[in-house]
Design a protein around this motif. Structure first.
Motif, PDB file in Angstrom:
ATOM      1  N   CYS A  65      -8.007  -0.640   4.133  1.00  6.36           N
ATOM      2  CA  CYS A  65      -7.056  -1.162   3.160  1.00  6.36           C
ATOM      3  C   CYS A  65      -7.562  -2.429   2.501  1.00  6.36           C
ATOM      4  O   CYS A  65      -8.223  -3.257   3.124  1.00  6.36           O
ATOM      5  N   LEU A  66      -7.211  -2.565   1.245  1.00  9.41           N
ATOM      6  CA  LEU A  66      -7.455  -3.762   0.464  1.00  9.41           C
ATOM      7  C   LEU A  66      -6.112  -4.118  -0.145  1.00  9.41           C
ATOM      8  O   LEU A  66      -5.726  -3.587  -1.181  1.00  9.41           O
ATOM      9  N   GLY A  67      -5.378  -4.990   0.554  1.00  8.54           N
ATOM     10  CA  GLY A  67      -4.010  -5.272   0.132  1.00  8.54           C
ATOM     11  C   GLY A  67      -3.171  -4.014   0.231  1.00  8.54           C
ATOM     12  O   GLY A  67      -3.134  -3.351   1.273  1.00  8.54           O
ATOM     13  N   ARG A  68      -2.513  -3.633  -0.865  1.00  9.64           N
ATOM     14  CA  ARG A  68      -1.643  -2.460  -0.880  1.00  9.64           C
ATOM     15  C   ARG A  68      -2.396  -1.178  -1.228  1.00  9.64           C
ATOM     16  O   ARG A  68      -1.790  -0.115  -1.345  1.00  9.64           O
ATOM     17  N   SER A  73      -4.132   5.724  -1.336  1.00  9.37           N
ATOM     18  CA  SER A  73      -2.719   5.444  -1.616  1.00  9.37           C
ATOM     19  C   SER A  73      -2.564   4.017  -2.131  1.00  9.37           C
ATOM     20  O   SER A  73      -3.335   3.126  -1.785  1.00  9.37           O
ATOM     21  N   TYR A  74      -1.560   3.841  -2.963  1.00  8.16           N
ATOM     22  CA  TYR A  74      -1.238   2.529  -3.528  1.00  8.16           C
ATOM     23  C   TYR A  74       0.253   2.312  -3.358  1.00  8.16           C
ATOM     24  O   TYR A  74       1.052   3.131  -3.777  1.00  8.16           O
ATOM     25  N   ASP A  75       0.616   1.231  -2.646  1.00 10.30           N
ATOM     26  CA  ASP A  75       2.027   0.986  -2.314  1.00 10.30           C
ATOM     27  C   ASP A  75       2.626   2.158  -1.538  1.00 10.30           C
ATOM     28  O   ASP A  75       3.804   2.475  -1.692  1.00 10.30           O
ATOM     29  N   LEU A  89     -16.083   3.328  -3.744  1.00  9.91           N
ATOM     30  CA  LEU A  89     -17.268   2.487  -3.909  1.00  9.91           C
ATOM     31  C   LEU A  89     -16.873   1.069  -4.306  1.00  9.91           C
ATOM     32  O   LEU A  89     -17.403   0.085  -3.765  1.00  9.91           O
ATOM     33  N   LEU A  90     -15.926   0.937  -5.208  1.00  9.99           N
ATOM     34  CA  LEU A  90     -15.465  -0.384  -5.636  1.00  9.99           C
ATOM     35  C   LEU A  90     -14.733  -1.109  -4.504  1.00  9.99           C
ATOM     36  O   LEU A  90     -14.888  -2.314  -4.321  1.00  9.99           O
ATOM     37  N   MET A  91     -13.919  -0.368  -3.730  1.00  9.92           N
ATOM     38  CA  MET A  91     -13.193  -0.977  -2.617  1.00  9.92           C
ATOM     39  C   MET A  91     -14.147  -1.446  -1.521  1.00  9.92           C
ATOM     40  O   MET A  91     -13.969  -2.520  -0.940  1.00  9.92           O
ATOM     41  N   ASP A  92     -15.152  -0.637  -1.223  1.00 11.71           N
ATOM     42  CA  ASP A  92     -16.121  -1.016  -0.194  1.00 11.71           C
ATOM     43  C   ASP A  92     -16.905  -2.261  -0.576  1.00 11.71           C
ATOM     44  O   ASP A  92     -17.462  -2.945   0.301  1.00 11.71           O
ATOM     45  N   ASN A  93     -16.958  -2.532  -1.868  1.00 16.51           N
ATOM     46  CA  ASN A  93     -17.700  -3.691  -2.368  1.00 16.51           C
ATOM     47  C   ASN A  93     -16.790  -4.631  -3.144  1.00 16.51           C
ATOM     48  O   ASN A  93     -17.194  -5.224  -4.143  1.00 16.51           O
ATOM     49  N   ALA A  94     -15.543  -4.756  -2.682  1.00 15.90           N
ATOM     50  CA  ALA A  94     -14.549  -5.574  -3.385  1.00 15.90           C
ATOM     51  C   ALA A  94     -15.063  -6.989  -3.599  1.00 15.90           C
ATOM     52  O   ALA A  94     -15.691  -7.585  -2.721  1.00 15.90           O
ATOM     53  N   LYS A 137      -7.861   1.499 -13.963  1.00 16.47           N
ATOM     54  CA  LYS A 137      -7.140   0.303 -14.400  1.00 16.47           C
ATOM     55  C   LYS A 137      -5.669   0.613 -14.658  1.00 16.47           C
ATOM     56  O   LYS A 137      -4.792  -0.204 -14.363  1.00 16.47           O
ATOM     57  N   GLN A 138      -5.381   1.780 -15.206  1.00 16.15           N
ATOM     58  CA  GLN A 138      -3.999   2.172 -15.477  1.00 16.15           C
ATOM     59  C   GLN A 138      -3.191   2.360 -14.197  1.00 16.15           C
ATOM     60  O   GLN A 138      -1.976   2.120 -14.165  1.00 16.15           O
ATOM     61  N   LEU A 139      -3.882   2.773 -13.131  1.00 16.41           N
ATOM     62  CA  LEU A 139      -3.188   3.062 -11.874  1.00 16.41           C
ATOM     63  C   LEU A 139      -2.980   1.834 -10.995  1.00 16.41           C
ATOM     64  O   LEU A 139      -2.053   1.812 -10.180  1.00 16.41           O
ATOM     65  N   LEU A 140      -3.829   0.812 -11.136  1.00 14.77           N
ATOM     66  CA  LEU A 140      -3.842  -0.318 -10.206  1.00 14.77           C
ATOM     67  C   LEU A 140      -3.366  -1.592 -10.900  1.00 14.77           C
ATOM     68  O   LEU A 140      -4.156  -2.331 -11.482  1.00 14.77           O
ATOM     69  N   GLU A 141      -2.083  -1.857 -10.800  1.00 17.20           N
ATOM     70  CA  GLU A 141      -1.498  -3.004 -11.510  1.00 17.20           C
ATOM     71  C   GLU A 141      -1.927  -4.340 -10.910  1.00 17.20           C
ATOM     72  O   GLU A 141      -2.053  -5.330 -11.634  1.00 17.20           O
ATOM     73  N   ASP A 142      -2.116  -4.403  -9.610  1.00 16.03           N
ATOM     74  CA  ASP A 142      -2.403  -5.679  -8.945  1.00 16.03           C
ATOM     75  C   ASP A 142      -3.888  -5.979  -8.849  1.00 16.03           C
ATOM     76  O   ASP A 142      -4.281  -6.984  -8.259  1.00 16.03           O
ATOM     77  N   PHE A 143      -4.725  -5.121  -9.404  1.00 12.52           N
ATOM     78  CA  PHE A 143      -6.166  -5.304  -9.296  1.00 12.52           C
ATOM     79  C   PHE A 143      -6.800  -5.346 -10.689  1.00 12.52           C
ATOM     80  O   PHE A 143      -6.344  -4.670 -11.603  1.00 12.52           O
ATOM     81  N   GLU A 144      -7.838  -6.137 -10.783  1.00 16.89           N
ATOM     82  CA  GLU A 144      -8.605  -6.205 -12.019  1.00 16.89           C
ATOM     83  C   GLU A 144      -9.981  -5.611 -11.779  1.00 16.89           C
ATOM     84  O   GLU A 144     -10.628  -5.908 -10.764  1.00 16.89           O
TER      85      GLU A 144
END
Length: 219
Positions: free
Chosen positions: A128-131, A142-144, A160-165, A199-206
């Motif tokens: 997990c990375l936050g939510r 999953s998100y939220d 890949l992006l999460m593993d290298n956040a 980007k459209q799916l992940l409101e809390d992430f840039e």
């Protein structure tokens, strides 16, 4: 996200040596010198691995692990022990140990075996990375708490992006992850399409575009 290790070791000098070794490898370590303090610590924070001596005050290492396993704590555990008799080692594994390392400890062996246990056990649970969480076994994200509907390439790109956040993922690595050498369709434009969808799916992430280099998921 740093790996958090609980070290249960009553030999202060040896314990400090292990702490220094692990912190040099970028692990976060909490050192306790008796089993009761170690138990108390597990009630207040979550650890990724337990590194345990057996013969410690108040609650010994085997009893400590048995108590946690009884309440379904599946955190991986490695015993550091000077015991060599088969009965004690059998008790250690019955209590729920994943591995044991004999004292005196070889530093390189400790790091190698610790990382091996982490790779084996962390691959069995959600990351997990936050939510935002992904399940490697079921290949879902999953998100939220809601499962995201992703294409195969969107899934692999997001993992890949999460593993290298908070680190830049080079475009070359993205190409290698999303397309095999024999597969056509890989292009900067295709990557941008997948990035815009995420980007459209992940409101809390840039997701930052590092021009000419790659992309970075900022948590």
């Amino acid at each position: 996200m740093s790996i958090k290790i609980l070290l249960l070791e009553d030999d202060l000098l040896f314990g400090e040596t292990i702490v220094d070794l692990l912190e040099d490898e970028d692990f976060e370590v909490l050192h306790t010198t008796n089993g009761q303090d170690a138990l108390d610590a597990t009630f207040h924070q979550k650890f990724d691995l337990y590194l345990l001596d057996i013969n410690v005050p108040l609650v010994n290492g085997i009893s400590f692990l048995s108590e946690l396993r009884a309440v379904d704590d599946a955190t991986p555990a490695i015993f550091l022990t000077s015991y060599s008799d088969k009965d004690t080692l059998a008790d250690a594994f019955v209590s729920g140990a994943d591995d044991f390392i004999s004292k005196p400890v070889d530093n390189r062996e400790l790091i190698l075996r610790l990382n091996a246990v982490l790779r084996r056990t962390q691959g069995e649970k959600k990351q997990c990375l936050g939510r935002l969480c992904y399940d490697k076994h079921h290949k879902t994200i999953s998100y939220d708490g809601e499962r995201l509907e992703l294409s195969n390439k969107e899934y692999h790109l997001l993992v890949l992006l999460m593993d290298n956040a908070n680190q830049v993922v080079p475009k070359e690595l993205i190409y290698n992850e999303l397309w095999s050498s024999a597969e056509s369709g890989g292009s900067d434009g295709a990557i941008r399409v997948y990035i815009n969808r995420l980007k459209q799916l992940l409101e809390d992430f840039e997701i930052e575009n590092i021009r000419g280099i790659g992309y970075k998921l900022v948590s």
